[in-house]
Design a protein around this motif. Structure first.
Motif, short mmCIF file in Angstrom:
data_model
loop_
_atom_site.label_atom_id
_atom_site.label_comp_id
_atom_site.label_asym_id
_atom_site.label_seq_id
_atom_site.Cartn_x
_atom_site.Cartn_y
_atom_site.Cartn_z
N MET A 1 14.32 -73.19 -47.28
CA MET A 1 13.06 -72.51 -47.62
C MET A 1 12.36 -72.06 -46.34
N ILE B 1 15.62 -71.48 -41.81
CA ILE B 1 15.44 -70.55 -40.68
C ILE B 1 13.95 -70.35 -40.39
N ASN C 1 20.56 -73.51 -43.34
CA ASN C 1 20.65 -72.29 -44.15
C ASN C 1 20.54 -71.07 -43.25
N PRO D 1 20.59 -66.94 -43.91
CA PRO D 1 20.79 -65.73 -44.72
C PRO D 1 21.55 -64.68 -43.92
N SER E 1 23.54 -67.30 -47.27
CA SER E 1 22.94 -66.72 -48.47
C SER E 1 22.65 -65.25 -48.21
N GLU F 1 15.74 -67.02 -62.08
CA GLU F 1 14.43 -67.66 -62.15
C GLU F 1 14.08 -68.42 -60.87
N GLY G 1 11.81 -67.67 -54.18
CA GLY G 1 12.27 -67.03 -52.94
C GLY G 1 13.13 -65.81 -53.24
N SER H 1 21.68 -73.85 -59.05
CA SER H 1 20.26 -73.89 -58.69
C SER H 1 19.52 -72.79 -59.43
N VAL I 1 16.17 -76.05 -61.65
CA VAL I 1 16.50 -77.49 -61.72
C VAL I 1 15.29 -78.29 -61.24
N GLY J 1 14.78 -75.82 -54.67
CA GLY J 1 13.82 -75.45 -53.64
C GLY J 1 12.44 -75.90 -54.08
N TRP K 1 4.06 -78.71 -44.50
CA TRP K 1 3.32 -77.62 -45.15
C TRP K 1 1.91 -78.07 -45.50
N MET L 1 7.90 -69.16 -54.95
CA MET L 1 8.16 -70.35 -55.78
C MET L 1 8.87 -69.88 -57.03
N GLY L 2 9.62 -70.80 -57.65
CA GLY L 2 10.41 -70.43 -58.81
C GLY L 2 9.64 -70.61 -60.11
N VAL M 1 10.34 -72.52 -62.31
CA VAL M 1 10.35 -73.95 -62.59
C VAL M 1 9.02 -74.62 -62.22
#
Ligand SMILES: Cc1cc2nc3c(=O)[nH]c(=O)nc-3n(C[C@H](O)[C@H](O)[C@H](O)COP(=O)(O)O)c2cc1C
Length: 336
Positions: A24, A47, A79, A81, A121, A166, A169, A196, A199, A219, A231, A306-307, A309
């Motif tokens: 993230m 990253i 991670n 990308p 990714s 869903e 990010g 993912s 979940v 995430g 954060w 944010m997802g 979820v």
């Protein structure tokens, strides 16, 4: 499908649980990663942005890797990308972050022991496959379609993350949701599949395993945790407060991204509609706005990936107990 099918993944990753905290960016997730790895899952170093000057980004990434490896023996993932510019050329940040991993493992025994997996990714990692393989790390690639999962398997990656539309990010250009994507991918490839996108507990994990997955990645769920001390707490409060329909997608560096529908996104869409910035300027603006939400808690003008979820996440949990309980709940449901 039983819980035993997760052993392929835990053996590959060297973890106790088939549970991954996914990357993230563009600020930092070291505190979450350390807590997840200590709890028996795979924590991921994120990253520090694709828009940072590559030399600076590489140095920060090396610091991040040393920091987690000094704090815990791992295992950890990093991670990266695989971003591309408008002409299809790989962004220099991608090369910088992959070389940060390879060099850090050569320079430090602690990093070599602790950071054992890379999760690529965003784009096809083909041109980096040989260098990654030669470095000896496990290679997982995140995809949003069955076609890309097959392509990644053919390129020789060790596992894929199949992430549904869903997800929070950067999401995918062609929307395929987790419940459709997961069984399609598990039927199409023979390498382990990690699911993912949506979940958040033992029930959703059991559902993913029932669809043929060997594990899960999350995430958004990890944002609202006691251990996410990197954060600003206002970000986690927004995750708890989000209700169904409170998210939206917006243009990002390599396709659409999903986040909270707030003033920051409204401003972003206005900038895009009025064509007020070049692509590079806009990417830098977005990274700065995401960092302002994550670091200083600007939840109004900040951009907050944010997802969907988040609509089902109602409490701040402790990663240590959460991961144990999640795995135990999935086992119970599957009768393992
Ligand atoms: C705040 C945030 C930042 C993210 N940044 C990245 C990133 O830098 N690289 C990446 O591959 N995915 C990124 N993602 C996607 C996650 O790695 C993961 O695939 C996604 O969160 C899974 O879906 P979930 O949010 O439903 O758990 C990000 C997600 C969030 C919520």
């Amino acid at each position: 499908m039983t819980y035993a099918s997760t052993e392929r993944l835990t053996a590959l990753l060297g973890t106790r649980h088939p549970i991954i905290q996914d990357g993230m960016g563009p600020f930092r997730t070291n505190a979450i990663a350390i807590a997840v790895s200590k709890a028996g899952g795979l924590g991921t170093v994120s990253i520090p942005g694709m828009t940072k000057p590559p030399v600076e980004g590489k140095a920060t990434m090396k610091d991040f890797l040393l920091e987690v490896a000094t704090e815990h023996t791992g295992p950890f993932a990093v991670n990266v990308p695989v971003g591309r510019d408008a002409e299809g050329r790989v962004l220099s940040s991608t090369e910088a972050y992959i070389s940060a991993l390879i060099e850090s493992r050569e320079e430090s025994d602690a990093v070599r022991t602790a950071v054992t997996t890379i999760i690529t990714s965003a784009g096809f990692p083909g041109e980096f496959r040989e260098a990654i393989k030669a470095s000896g790390v496990t290679h997982i690639h995140k995809v949003g379609s069955t076609r890309h999962a097959i392509k990644a398997e053919q390129a020789g990656v060790d596992a894929v993350i199949a992430s549904g539309y869903e997800m929070g990010g950067h999401t995918h250009a062609h929307p395929v949701h987790t419940f459709v994507l997961a069984p399609n991918v598990t039927e199409a490839v023979s390498i382990p599949v990690i699911v993912s996108g949506g979940v958040r507990d033992g029930r959703t994990m059991a559902a993913a395993l029932a669809l043929g997955a060997s594990g899960v990645a999350m995430g958004t769920r990890f944002i609202a945790t006691e251990e996410n001390v990197d954060w600003h707490p206002a970000y986690a409060r927004e995750v708890l407060a989000m209700t169904e329909g409170g998210d939206t997608t917006f243009p990002a560096i390599y396709g659409p991204a999903r986040g909270l529908a707030n003033e920051g996104v409204r401003e972003l869409l206005e900038i895009v509609a009025e064509d007020r910035m070049t692509g590079d300027e806009l990417s830098r603006w977005k990274d700065a706005r995401i960092i302002s939400a994550q670091e200083t808690g600007d939840t109004v003008r900040g951009i907050m990936p944010m997802g969907q979820v988040a609509s089902g996440i109602h409490s701040i949990v402790s990663i240590g107990t959460f991961i144990e309980e999640m795995a135990a709940e999935a086992r119970r449901i599957l009768g393992a």
